[in-house]
Design a protein around this motif. Sequence first.
Motif, PDB file in Angstrom:
ATOM      1  N   VAL A 137       0.848  -1.205   0.000  1.00  0.00           N
ATOM      2  CA  VAL A 137       0.000   0.000   0.000  1.00  0.00           C
ATOM      3  C   VAL A 137       0.886   1.258   0.000  1.00  0.00           C
ATOM      4  O   VAL A 137       0.635   2.212  -0.750  1.00  0.00           O
ATOM      5  CB  VAL A 137      -0.952  -0.002   1.216  1.00  0.00           C
ATOM      6  CG1 VAL A 137      -1.796   1.278   1.229  1.00  0.00           C
ATOM      7  CG2 VAL A 137      -1.863  -1.219   1.168  1.00  0.00           C
ATOM      8  N   ILE A 140       2.322   1.845  -3.427  1.00  0.00           N
ATOM      9  CA  ILE A 140       1.312   2.373  -4.360  1.00  0.00           C
ATOM     10  C   ILE A 140       1.060   3.859  -4.085  1.00  0.00           C
ATOM     11  O   ILE A 140       0.954   4.664  -5.007  1.00  0.00           O
ATOM     12  CB  ILE A 140      -0.007   1.561  -4.237  1.00  0.00           C
ATOM     13  CG1 ILE A 140       0.211   0.176  -4.834  1.00  0.00           C
ATOM     14  CG2 ILE A 140      -1.157   2.266  -4.929  1.00  0.00           C
ATOM     15  CD1 ILE A 140      -0.889  -0.807  -4.523  1.00  0.00           C
ATOM     16  N   PHE A 141       1.011   4.209  -2.790  1.00  0.00           N
ATOM     17  CA  PHE A 141       0.783   5.616  -2.441  1.00  0.00           C
ATOM     18  C   PHE A 141       1.998   6.492  -2.786  1.00  0.00           C
ATOM     19  O   PHE A 141       1.864   7.681  -3.020  1.00  0.00           O
ATOM     20  CB  PHE A 141       0.476   5.761  -0.937  1.00  0.00           C
ATOM     21  CG  PHE A 141      -0.977   5.589  -0.599  1.00  0.00           C
ATOM     22  CD1 PHE A 141      -1.614   4.372  -0.789  1.00  0.00           C
ATOM     23  CD2 PHE A 141      -1.715   6.640  -0.086  1.00  0.00           C
ATOM     24  CE1 PHE A 141      -2.954   4.201  -0.474  1.00  0.00           C
ATOM     25  CE2 PHE A 141      -3.057   6.491   0.229  1.00  0.00           C
ATOM     26  CZ  PHE A 141      -3.679   5.265   0.033  1.00  0.00           C
ATOM     27  N   SER A 185      -1.396   3.096  -9.850  1.00  0.00           N
ATOM     28  CA  SER A 185      -1.235   3.640  -8.495  1.00  0.00           C
ATOM     29  C   SER A 185      -2.302   4.687  -8.200  1.00  0.00           C
ATOM     30  O   SER A 185      -2.925   4.681  -7.140  1.00  0.00           O
ATOM     31  CB  SER A 185       0.167   4.239  -8.369  1.00  0.00           C
ATOM     32  OG  SER A 185       0.187   5.232  -7.400  1.00  0.00           O
ATOM     33  N   LEU A 188      -5.629   2.826  -7.827  1.00  0.00           N
ATOM     34  CA  LEU A 188      -5.702   2.020  -6.586  1.00  0.00           C
ATOM     35  C   LEU A 188      -5.758   2.923  -5.347  1.00  0.00           C
ATOM     36  O   LEU A 188      -6.452   2.615  -4.382  1.00  0.00           O
ATOM     37  CB  LEU A 188      -4.482   1.104  -6.486  1.00  0.00           C
ATOM     38  CG  LEU A 188      -4.614  -0.246  -7.183  1.00  0.00           C
ATOM     39  CD1 LEU A 188      -3.326  -1.036  -7.020  1.00  0.00           C
ATOM     40  CD2 LEU A 188      -5.776  -1.049  -6.618  1.00  0.00           C
ATOM     41  N   THR A 189      -4.989   4.010  -5.380  1.00  0.00           N
ATOM     42  CA  THR A 189      -4.988   4.928  -4.240  1.00  0.00           C
ATOM     43  C   THR A 189      -6.390   5.436  -3.952  1.00  0.00           C
ATOM     44  O   THR A 189      -6.847   5.440  -2.808  1.00  0.00           O
ATOM     45  CB  THR A 189      -4.052   6.118  -4.531  1.00  0.00           C
ATOM     46  OG1 THR A 189      -2.778   5.627  -4.872  1.00  0.00           O
ATOM     47  CG2 THR A 189      -3.934   7.025  -3.331  1.00  0.00           C
ATOM     48  N   ILE A 192      -8.523   2.517  -2.643  1.00  0.00           N
ATOM     49  CA  ILE A 192      -8.196   2.154  -1.256  1.00  0.00           C
ATOM     50  C   ILE A 192      -8.765   3.185  -0.289  1.00  0.00           C
ATOM     51  O   ILE A 192      -9.357   2.844   0.736  1.00  0.00           O
ATOM     52  CB  ILE A 192      -6.662   2.017  -1.082  1.00  0.00           C
ATOM     53  CG1 ILE A 192      -6.183   0.764  -1.810  1.00  0.00           C
ATOM     54  CG2 ILE A 192      -6.288   1.938   0.394  1.00  0.00           C
ATOM     55  CD1 ILE A 192      -4.679   0.650  -1.922  1.00  0.00           C
ATOM     56  N   SER A 196     -11.624   2.253   2.234  1.00  0.00           N
ATOM     57  CA  SER A 196     -11.253   2.374   3.656  1.00  0.00           C
ATOM     58  C   SER A 196     -12.245   3.239   4.413  1.00  0.00           C
ATOM     59  O   SER A 196     -12.599   2.951   5.559  1.00  0.00           O
ATOM     60  CB  SER A 196      -9.863   2.987   3.794  1.00  0.00           C
ATOM     61  OG  SER A 196      -8.935   2.190   3.132  1.00  0.00           O
ATOM     62  N   PHE A 241       4.047   0.264   5.775  1.00  0.00           N
ATOM     63  CA  PHE A 241       3.509   1.348   4.950  1.00  0.00           C
ATOM     64  C   PHE A 241       4.468   2.544   4.946  1.00  0.00           C
ATOM     65  O   PHE A 241       4.843   3.052   3.892  1.00  0.00           O
ATOM     66  CB  PHE A 241       2.136   1.783   5.485  1.00  0.00           C
ATOM     67  CG  PHE A 241       1.573   2.985   4.779  1.00  0.00           C
ATOM     68  CD1 PHE A 241       0.869   2.842   3.593  1.00  0.00           C
ATOM     69  CD2 PHE A 241       1.780   4.263   5.269  1.00  0.00           C
ATOM     70  CE1 PHE A 241       0.374   3.941   2.920  1.00  0.00           C
ATOM     71  CE2 PHE A 241       1.286   5.372   4.598  1.00  0.00           C
ATOM     72  CZ  PHE A 241       0.586   5.209   3.425  1.00  0.00           C
ATOM     73  N   TYR A 245       6.518   3.722   1.776  1.00  0.00           N
ATOM     74  CA  TYR A 245       6.097   5.030   1.253  1.00  0.00           C
ATOM     75  C   TYR A 245       7.293   5.983   1.175  1.00  0.00           C
ATOM     76  O   TYR A 245       7.562   6.598   0.148  1.00  0.00           O
ATOM     77  CB  TYR A 245       5.003   5.623   2.150  1.00  0.00           C
ATOM     78  CG  TYR A 245       4.536   6.980   1.709  1.00  0.00           C
ATOM     79  CD1 TYR A 245       3.674   7.125   0.641  1.00  0.00           C
ATOM     80  CD2 TYR A 245       4.977   8.124   2.356  1.00  0.00           C
ATOM     81  CE1 TYR A 245       3.259   8.371   0.213  1.00  0.00           C
ATOM     82  CE2 TYR A 245       4.566   9.381   1.932  1.00  0.00           C
ATOM     83  CZ  TYR A 245       3.710   9.499   0.868  1.00  0.00           C
ATOM     84  OH  TYR A 245       3.313  10.736   0.443  1.00  0.00           O
TER      85      TYR A 245
END
Lengths: 359, 195
Positions: A137, A140-141, A185, A188-189, A192, A196, A241, A245
């Motif tokens: 995650v 991706i972020f 990305s 998906l961001t 997510i 969430s 994460f 990140y």
Amino acid sequence: MDTGFALAILAVILIAAVVVALGVAVVNFRTAIAAAFCNLCAALRPSFEGFTPERATTQTLNLLTAAMAIFAAVLIAWGVGAGVMRTAWLSQLFKNELGGGSAAYLRSLYLLPFEIVRAVGGVLAIGLAAGLVGAIVGFIFGIPSQVSASATPPAEAGGTVPARGADPRQAANAWRLSTNLTQVSDWLTKVIIGVSLVEAKAALIELLNDAHAAAGYLFDYRHGSPAVLAAVMIGCAVFGFLYAYLYTELIISRLIVAVDRGLQPGLAAAALTLKNMATITEALVPRISRSARAAEVSEQPAADEVKAALQYIGISFADMLRAGATPDEIRSWARAKALLNDYQAAAQGYIRLLGMQQP
Amino acid sequence: MSDAGLVAKDPELLVEAARVFNAAGREYRTAAELVAEMALKAVQNLSSDDKKDPKKQKARRAAYGDAAALRLSGRVPGGYQAALGLLNAIIDTEKDPDPDGRLHLLRALAKGQSYKDLRSKDPHDPQLKDLRDQIHDDLAAAFQRHYDLFKEKDQMKKANRHFWQPEPGQVDEDDLKLAYEDAKANNEALATLLD
């Protein structure tokens, strides 16, 4: 002999063995251990004197690594304790089953290291799995998105003003890195974050259920394992994460920018053109004038200099720093911005070259 | 010494940086003044070999000109006296120090400020005529050099007319106004040159 007494002796032997092993390690690797300890202390108390992006990046990752090392050490300590406690519990079972005697003690003795490895390994495996999920995650972020020349803001919005005679189409580059992953990305961001927000409560309950189930498989819900494993999953996911990140933002993005710049066929030639242009010319920047009204003289930049400057449209100062640009490259970038009349951006480059602080 | 310290000795970079800071807006004004002073110090400390290098000569002219302009506009202390000191030091001591006429123009402005100062103390001071003649000589040299380089007639005169013919209410840059008006009243060459 009482089972508890035997286990106490085993624990003393184990502690003694650990102390001896630590002593041997300290004697043989004292320089490396001292360096590691110093690094840990430096990471926990970072210094921001003589700030540079490279140093700050190293300090940030060191700080995070130190926090992760401390978290891992706590987990290992808990795992060792849980392994010993589980062996004590098992030995009580053996005592009941075998009726005491040396067979029960030997079986306990035999199982102790395996129980410790099982407990520590189980906790670390769960932590690694949670960390990997967090890292995916975080990656991706953290993937940098690319600003194309056409996406630069207009002059009215603080963007660059093309130099006279410049054709913005010249800024287009023949080759670019694949942006597929960036697009995935972005998508998906958003997904997510959206999911969430809606499913946060359900996801937390599911995570606690998983931690409870793992505690049952590994420790029969003993030694506070449901709480500890929930903490392991959450903590390792957060660390994973953060690490992924920051690593992606601070390091991988530099590589992407560097490779992207390498793919641009004209950039090396542009840098050379700008490096070799006359240093003190009003075509680059107006001289400091007695008058606040108008420049004393105005010179036009050469066509090849304008073309070279246009190659830098869409490349920000942060991109240059991420790519680990040399002073010559930063000067070429700053000159390109000055030629495009974006003096505020150019000033950042000169501040860097002169080792000054941003006003 | 750090890399930054080594780079900071390069007068060309310092002049370039000072000008970029100056053009970057109010936020960078102090940086421009500071770096322009660093550039001036760097060119004043050039070795005799460096002074023969055409690039360094250009940097020297630019740093002196920028420093004088900052003093004349009051952004750096010293006023016209300091500006005159700098400009005399480079114009009178070097061979062909001013190919585009900038330094002569700045010296004329500095003498114009000196003229205003002297005239406010004594309107009949005999030095005033001498100053008007000096201003004429500097401006004539500036215009001629600018024309020789850029081949555009009267370009410099048009760009700087507000120094002797300011628009109503604009008195902050009227360095040559009094000298011009006195020259006009006396039918002197300075008035003819500036009309």
